[in-house]
Design an enzyme around this catalytic site. Structure first.
Site, PDB file in Angstrom:
ATOM      1  N   GLN A 129       0.812  -1.223   0.000  1.00 13.63           N
ATOM      2  CA  GLN A 129       0.000   0.000   0.000  1.00 13.63           C
ATOM      3  C   GLN A 129       0.844   1.271   0.000  1.00 13.63           C
ATOM      4  OE1 GLN A 129      -2.920  -0.169   3.113  1.00 13.63           O
ATOM      5  NE2 GLN A 129      -4.284  -1.470   1.916  1.00 13.63           N
TER       6      GLN A 129
ATOM      7  N   GLN B 238      12.580   7.245  -4.395  1.00 10.95           N
ATOM      8  CA  GLN B 238      12.252   6.469  -3.194  1.00 10.95           C
ATOM      9  C   GLN B 238      11.726   5.075  -3.576  1.00 10.95           C
ATOM     10  OE1 GLN B 238      13.153   7.869  -0.469  1.00 10.95           O
ATOM     11  NE2 GLN B 238      12.514   6.268   0.950  1.00 10.95           N
TER      12      GLN B 238
ATOM     13  N   GLU C 263      12.257  31.287 -15.139  1.00  8.62           N
ATOM     14  CA  GLU C 263      11.066  31.949 -15.710  1.00  8.62           C
ATOM     15  C   GLU C 263      10.045  32.299 -14.623  1.00  8.62           C
ATOM     16  OE1 GLU C 263       9.837  30.770 -19.588  1.00  8.62           O
ATOM     17  OE2 GLU C 263      11.824  29.979 -20.062  1.00  8.62           O
ATOM     18  N   GLY C 264      10.582  32.659 -13.466  1.00  6.53           N
ATOM     19  CA  GLY C 264       9.750  33.038 -12.327  1.00  6.53           C
ATOM     20  C   GLY C 264       9.668  31.910 -11.324  1.00  6.53           C
TER      21      GLY C 264
ATOM     22  N   SER D 243       8.538  29.741  -7.881  1.00  5.88           N
ATOM     23  CA  SER D 243       7.186  29.397  -7.390  1.00  5.88           C
ATOM     24  C   SER D 243       6.622  30.553  -6.562  1.00  5.88           C
ATOM     25  CB  SER D 243       7.242  28.132  -6.535  1.00  5.88           C
ATOM     26  OG  SER D 243       7.484  27.022  -7.366  1.00  5.88           O
TER      27      SER D 243
HETATM   28  N1  COS Z   1       1.893  40.945 -19.192  1.00  4.01           N
HETATM   29  C1  COS Z   1       1.864  42.229 -19.589  1.00  4.01           C
HETATM   30  N2  COS Z   1       2.164  43.250 -18.769  1.00  4.01           N
HETATM   31  C2  COS Z   1       2.517  42.956 -17.501  1.00  4.01           C
HETATM   32  C3  COS Z   1       2.571  41.643 -17.019  1.00  4.01           C
HETATM   33  C4  COS Z   1       2.237  40.607 -17.933  1.00  4.01           C
HETATM   34  N3  COS Z   1       2.264  39.330 -17.549  1.00  4.01           N
HETATM   35  N4  COS Z   1       2.948  41.640 -15.732  1.00  4.01           N
HETATM   36  C5  COS Z   1       3.113  42.935 -15.396  1.00  4.01           C
HETATM   37  N5  COS Z   1       2.838  43.726 -16.464  1.00  4.01           N
HETATM   38  C6  COS Z   1       2.895  45.169 -16.521  1.00  4.01           C
HETATM   39  C7  COS Z   1       1.881  45.783 -15.538  1.00  4.01           C
HETATM   40  O1  COS Z   1       0.613  45.918 -16.142  1.00  4.01           O
HETATM   41  C8  COS Z   1       2.517  47.092 -15.217  1.00  4.01           C
HETATM   42  O2  COS Z   1       2.265  48.002 -16.278  1.00  4.01           O
HETATM   43  P1  COS Z   1       2.214  49.606 -16.050  1.00  4.01           P
HETATM   44  O3  COS Z   1       3.604  50.049 -15.891  1.00  4.01           O
HETATM   45  O4  COS Z   1       1.589  50.096 -17.312  1.00  4.01           O
HETATM   46  O5  COS Z   1       1.377  49.825 -14.827  1.00  4.01           O
HETATM   47  C9  COS Z   1       4.002  46.780 -15.249  1.00  4.01           C
HETATM   48  O6  COS Z   1       4.159  45.609 -16.052  1.00  4.01           O
HETATM   49  C10 COS Z   1       4.581  46.537 -13.872  1.00  4.01           C
HETATM   50  O7  COS Z   1       3.810  45.533 -13.255  1.00  4.01           O
HETATM   51  P2  COS Z   1       3.942  45.218 -11.704  1.00  4.01           P
HETATM   52  O8  COS Z   1       3.720  46.481 -10.925  1.00  4.01           O
HETATM   53  O9  COS Z   1       3.088  44.050 -11.405  1.00  4.01           O
HETATM   54  O10 COS Z   1       5.479  44.857 -11.634  1.00  4.01           O
HETATM   55  P3  COS Z   1       6.379  44.345 -10.447  1.00  4.01           P
HETATM   56  O11 COS Z   1       7.643  45.077 -10.510  1.00  4.01           O
HETATM   57  O12 COS Z   1       5.615  44.314  -9.170  1.00  4.01           O
HETATM   58  O13 COS Z   1       6.730  42.855 -10.929  1.00  4.01           O
HETATM   59  C11 COS Z   1       6.467  40.536 -11.137  1.00  4.01           C
HETATM   60  C12 COS Z   1       5.805  41.899 -11.163  1.00  4.01           C
HETATM   61  C13 COS Z   1       7.108  40.231  -9.809  1.00  4.01           C
HETATM   62  C14 COS Z   1       5.364  39.543 -11.392  1.00  4.01           C
HETATM   63  C15 COS Z   1       7.537  40.459 -12.254  1.00  4.01           C
HETATM   64  O14 COS Z   1       8.615  41.308 -11.977  1.00  4.01           O
HETATM   65  C16 COS Z   1       8.067  39.065 -12.500  1.00  4.01           C
HETATM   66  O15 COS Z   1       7.427  38.249 -13.149  1.00  4.01           O
HETATM   67  N6  COS Z   1       9.276  38.790 -11.974  1.00  4.01           N
HETATM   68  C17 COS Z   1       9.942  37.530 -12.230  1.00  4.01           C
HETATM   69  C18 COS Z   1      10.838  37.696 -13.387  1.00  4.01           C
HETATM   70  C19 COS Z   1      11.254  36.387 -13.911  1.00  4.01           C
HETATM   71  O16 COS Z   1      10.454  35.520 -14.213  1.00  4.01           O
HETATM   72  N7  COS Z   1      12.565  36.242 -14.063  1.00  4.01           N
HETATM   73  C20 COS Z   1      13.120  35.073 -14.641  1.00  4.01           C
HETATM   74  C21 COS Z   1      13.675  35.454 -15.963  1.00  4.01           C
HETATM   75  S1  COS Z   1      13.840  34.191 -17.082  1.00  4.01           S
HETATM   76  S2  COS Z   1      15.130  32.987 -16.284  1.00  4.01           S
END
Ligand code: COS
Length: 387
Positions: A281, A342, A369-370, A372
């Protein structure tokens, strides 16, 4: 069961499965061990049309939809997640951005060779001091006096495929005082002076996918190669990441499926205390939970694919669906590969079987790419509308 999956989808899924099992699976452990870039099989993926699945034929792709892309990528990742990483960056992070934001000239110059698999594309957002907080980058681009070129300076890190990429979509600050609204996107050529590759990252998993720093030292980027408008870069980066996250969710699902299939077979064959271990199980519970989470991941991925396909017509965002798929599928991959080891006991820990590779490869899907944590932030913000 799913009528949105057509015969065409099944054909590309089968083609990817055949290629992955015949040509990639047998070499995966060698490339994992040596960390070499599997250039030959990557070129073959290009010839089969896997490097630009959603790109129209006139721009070098095979003009299929997001579901086709996800189904093919799952199969490639079932054989080897490193090949999947290279395929995913080419398709979602590079080609999707060029297709959506590129001018006709940019599509001809950058998209056609990358989508057809003749050249390799990459995407560069992260910097040594700017990761999840992507709007705080330190690299700079300044327009020259003649207004013909941007002069790029700075260091970007963790650029997947950079050691082999011919072209990179790079995000650099043009107006730092505007913070994220001061970021601009550029398509750059890696054979031009002023571009250099920095140290290659020694990684835990996806070891055959090369990752390095890139350095700009007065790199002159022609104005025509700016992607989108000045200051539009952050939005482009985020939009492209939404597409990329569906790819990473698919990658995670492929890895998890491979680990589950191996575990089922082992549970049917391995005996302990005079019984097949699948009769116990405690093993049954593991297999049942692994399978259930895998199928839930698949549904979230299908939902994200359909949301992206609908967004093409409606212009709507699918950030919520993409983040939920990536979050759940990546955590599932880590869970499933750990349980698979495991179930296999000592053999799971041995390099003689691919289980330990699946485990190491799965972890990155919760990070790149972000993370979790970022996916949860995107999901929660989308629910509450609060920043
Ligand atoms: N699609 C289109 N526009 C987006 C968006 C999306 N998925 N996410 C955010 N935006 C826009 C917002 O609408 C906002 O627009 P305005 O300036 O016109 O207001 C702007 O981007 C900023 O958005 P927000 O205030 O949410 O930005 P933050 O700085 O708080 O960041 C997160 C939001 C944390 C979600 C973002 O920085 C992120 O995804 N970070 C992770 C980055 C990542 O994945 N890195 C890995 C790279 S590849 S290894």
């Amino acid at each position: 069961m799913f009528d949105f999956i057509t015969e065409e989808h099944e054909m590309i899924q089968q083609a990817a499965r055949d290629f992955a099992q015949k040509s990639i699976a047998p070499i995966a452990s060698h490339f994992d061990e040596t960390g070499e870039f599997p250039i030959e099989t990557v070129r073959q993926m290009g010839e089969l049309g896997f490097m630009g699945i959603e790109v129209p034929e006139k721009y070098g792709g095979v003009d299929m939809d997001t579901l086709a892309y996800a189904l093919a990528l799952i199969e490639i990742c079932k054989a080897d997640a490193s090949h999947g990483t290279i395929m995913s960056v080419n398709n979602s992070l590079f080609a999707h951005g060029l297709l959506k934001y590129g001018t006709e000239e940019q599509k001809q110059k950058f998209l056609v060779p990358v989508a057809s698999g003749q050249k390799i594309g990459a995407y560069s957002l992260t910097e040594p001091m700017s990761g999840s907080d992507a709007g705080t980058m330190r690299s700079r681009a300044v327009l020259n006096e003649a207004g013909t070129h941007y002069i790029l300076n700075g260091r970007k890190s963790w650029v997947t495929s950079a050691p082999y990429a011919d072209f990179i979509v790079v995000f650099i600050m043009t107006q730092p005082e505007k913070q994220h609204r001061g970021v601009t996107a550029f398509a750059i050529e890696t054979n031009r002076s002023g571009f250099e590759r920095g140290k290659k990252e020694p990684k835990l998993g996806i070891r055959a996918s090369a990752t390095s720093e890139i350095i700009f030292d007065n790199y002159e980027c022609p104005v025509e190669d700016r992607l989108g408008k000045e200051g539009e870069g952050f939005k482009i980066a985020m939009t492209v990441l939404d597409a990329g996250r569906i790819g990473i969710a698919s990658q995670a699902l492929g890895i998890a499926e491979a680990a589950l299939e191996a575990s089922i077979q082992y549970a049917q064959e391995r005996e302990a205390f005079g019984k097949k271990i699948g009769q116990f199980q405690m093993i049954q519970q593991k297999l049942a939970d692994m399978k259930t989470r895998i199928e839930a991941s698949r549904l979230l991925i299908y939902q994200a694919c359909l949301a992206k396909m609908a967004s093409k017509k409606k212009g709507s965002r699918y950030s919520l669906e993409a983040s939920m798929a990536k979050l759940f599928a990546s955590e599932t991959a880590t869970y499933v590969t750990k349980e698979a080891i495991q179930i296999h006991g000592g053999m799971g820990y041995s390099k003689e079987l691919p289980l330990e590779r699946y485990f190491r490869d799965a972890k990155i899907t919760e990070i790149y790419e972000g993370t979790s944590e970022i996916q949860r932030m995107v999901i929660a913000r989308s629910l509450t509308g609060l920043r």
